[in-house]
Design an enzyme around this catalytic site. Structure first.
Site, PDB file in Angstrom:
ATOM      1  N   SER A  58     -14.077  -9.894  -2.828  1.00  0.00           N
ATOM      2  CA  SER A  58     -13.381  -9.106  -3.844  1.00  0.00           C
ATOM      3  C   SER A  58     -12.008  -9.636  -4.238  1.00  0.00           C
ATOM      4  O   SER A  58     -11.360  -9.067  -5.126  1.00  0.00           O
ATOM      5  CB  SER A  58     -13.242  -7.651  -3.380  1.00  0.00           C
ATOM      6  OG  SER A  58     -14.463  -6.972  -3.494  1.00  0.00           O
ATOM      7  N   LYS A  61     -11.381 -10.131  -7.870  1.00  0.00           N
ATOM      8  CA  LYS A  61     -10.859  -9.117  -8.801  1.00  0.00           C
ATOM      9  C   LYS A  61      -9.432  -9.405  -9.267  1.00  0.00           C
ATOM     10  O   LYS A  61      -8.959  -8.780 -10.218  1.00  0.00           O
ATOM     11  CB  LYS A  61     -10.964  -7.740  -8.148  1.00  0.00           C
ATOM     12  CG  LYS A  61     -12.418  -7.295  -8.002  1.00  0.00           C
ATOM     13  CD  LYS A  61     -12.597  -6.135  -7.038  1.00  0.00           C
ATOM     14  CE  LYS A  61     -14.097  -5.814  -6.902  1.00  0.00           C
ATOM     15  NZ  LYS A  61     -14.391  -4.972  -5.755  1.00  0.00           N
ATOM     16  N   SER A 113     -10.681  -1.471  -4.744  1.00  0.00           N
ATOM     17  CA  SER A 113     -11.667  -2.551  -4.792  1.00  0.00           C
ATOM     18  C   SER A 113     -12.995  -2.082  -5.372  1.00  0.00           C
ATOM     19  O   SER A 113     -14.074  -2.414  -4.864  1.00  0.00           O
ATOM     20  CB  SER A 113     -11.895  -3.157  -3.398  1.00  0.00           C
ATOM     21  OG  SER A 113     -12.485  -4.436  -3.497  1.00  0.00           O
ATOM     22  N   LYS A 219      -4.692  -8.506  -2.764  1.00  0.00           N
ATOM     23  CA  LYS A 219      -6.083  -8.067  -2.793  1.00  0.00           C
ATOM     24  C   LYS A 219      -6.832  -8.445  -1.519  1.00  0.00           C
ATOM     25  O   LYS A 219      -6.707  -9.559  -1.001  1.00  0.00           O
ATOM     26  CB  LYS A 219      -6.798  -8.691  -3.992  1.00  0.00           C
ATOM     27  CG  LYS A 219      -8.174  -8.108  -4.252  1.00  0.00           C
ATOM     28  CD  LYS A 219      -8.103  -6.704  -4.772  1.00  0.00           C
ATOM     29  CE  LYS A 219      -9.448  -6.017  -4.744  1.00  0.00           C
ATOM     30  NZ  LYS A 219      -9.919  -5.684  -3.382  1.00  0.00           N
TER      31      LYS A 219
END
Length: 374
Positions: A58, A61, A113, A219
């Site tokens: 993730s 992202k 997320s 992140k």
């Protein structure tokens, strides 16, 4: 076009006692790949297998968010599709046909997320996940992340979806220069924004924000193939450290070790001042004959103790430029070297706008020059 290269040595007077000894060779990271860079210069301060092609879960992202911010409007209304509402893995829990602002989806994307947020954002910006993924890869190339391929906006395990720690650091350094992105990634809790009251309250699952001083992003990510991944941003008085950890059994501690290492082994020295003239450019066909090339802000570079006396700078820029020229247009680059190795590159920008002369003005000038010919 030929480029003129100008080289000169900076004699820098600083207090050496604040420097650590030579950087250590191993900080015992528990990951397959890692890197920490200085955001502004892009200088790699420590790395481990930084060029290995790996899935990134993730942390994908980060690119999803910056593409959406640059191409969308935070107050856009987005309708959740069946594809978005039925995606597996980490989700916020958006329902089919639910309507939310793009801004709220970006917070759901980065703070929770949300794979459902990623799908909804991609469909809103590009009409499909597939087309949006192409935009993501194109943006990576634009940034200089040439060993990166995106096949989704969420990062679930897929064939040909990969990056490197070095590329991901470049992407994050770019993204964190965007005020909207930086604000979202550093937020711990929120329930409303520029677009109004959100449908939900959001809290950030990035534990590093609560654990490490001056952390302001970015992140997390985790899948079966990618393992546990993390990208951290840590502010310092001169910019940020960007730390990337891929496939780690102890990602929080690995990120801490990277930031600690950078702080311990490097100190920032001033290279150039914002108001300092870097180069004067002759302008052809413009309302002004000359324009000044400057830098966007004061430049500081992280160096080790044994690099201090080897710092030099080279200016790479054309001898002349042609009108029209926009204010803050990039005209060339300043490259900083330590021990003859490039450690930072910064754009030279124009200090003003120069419009092109009209036909009558150009003709008048040409006739004047001809009249002076003996």
């Amino acid at each position: 076009m030929k480029f003129k290269k100008v080289s000169f040595l900076f004699f820098i007077i600083i207090l050496l006692s604040g420097f650590a000894y030579s950087p250590q060779k191993n900080i015992n990271l528990k990951c397959l790949s890692a890197v920490v860079i200085d955001q502004d210069s892009g200088r790699i301060l420590y790395s481990k297998n930084e060029n290995s092609l790996l899935p990134m879960a993730s942390t994908t992202k980060i690119m999803t968010a910056i593409v959406a911010i640059e191409r969308g409007n935070l107050k856009d209304t987005v309708t959740i599709s069946s594809r978005a509402s039925s995606i597996k893995g980490s989700v916020v829990g958006y329902k089919k046909d639910e309507k939310l602002s793009l801004e709220e989806l970006l917070y759901g994307l980065m703070m929770r997320s949300g794979n459902d947020a990623a799908i909804a954002i991609a469909e809103h910006i590009s009409g499909s996940v597939e087309e949006f993924s192409k935009l993501m890869t194109d943006k990576a190339f634009e940034i200089g992340a040439y060993d990166t391929s995106f096949k989704s906006p969420h990062g679930l395990d897929m064939e040909n979806h990969y990056t490197t720690a070095k590329d991901l650091a470049k992407i994050t350094a770019y993204a964190m220069k965007n005020e909207t992105f930086a604000k979202i990634s550093s937020t711990k809790e929120i329930d409303s924004g520029e677009s109004g009251k959100f449908t939900r309250s959001y809290n950030n699952i990035n534990k590093f924000l609560y654990q490490y001083p001056n952390s302001d992003g970015v992140k997390t990510g985790s899948t079966g193939k990618a393992g546990k991944c993390f990208v951290a941003s840590v502010k310092n008085p001169y910019g940020r450290y960007i730390c990337v950890v891929l496939n780690s059994s102890d990602r929080w501690n690995d990120a801490k070790k990277l930031a600690d290492y950078a702080e311990k082994n490097y100190k920032y020295i001033k290279i150039l001042s914002r108001d300092e003239l870097i180069k004067s450019f002759k302008v052809y066909g413009g309302e002004k004959k000359y324009i000044a090339g400057k830098i966007e802000k004061d430049l500081y570079i992280p160096v080790t103790e044994d690099e201090i006396n080897s710092i030099k700078m080279e200016v790479y820029a054309p001898s002349v430029i042609f009108s029209p020229v926009k204010e803050n247009e990039i005209l060339g680059n300043v490259v900083v070297y330590a021990k003859d190795t490039a450690v930072g590159k910064y754009p030279i920008i124009s200090d003003m706008e120069v419009k092109r002369k009209n036909f009558a003005e150009n003709l008048k000038e040409m006739m004047k020059r001809m009249a002076n010919i003996k």
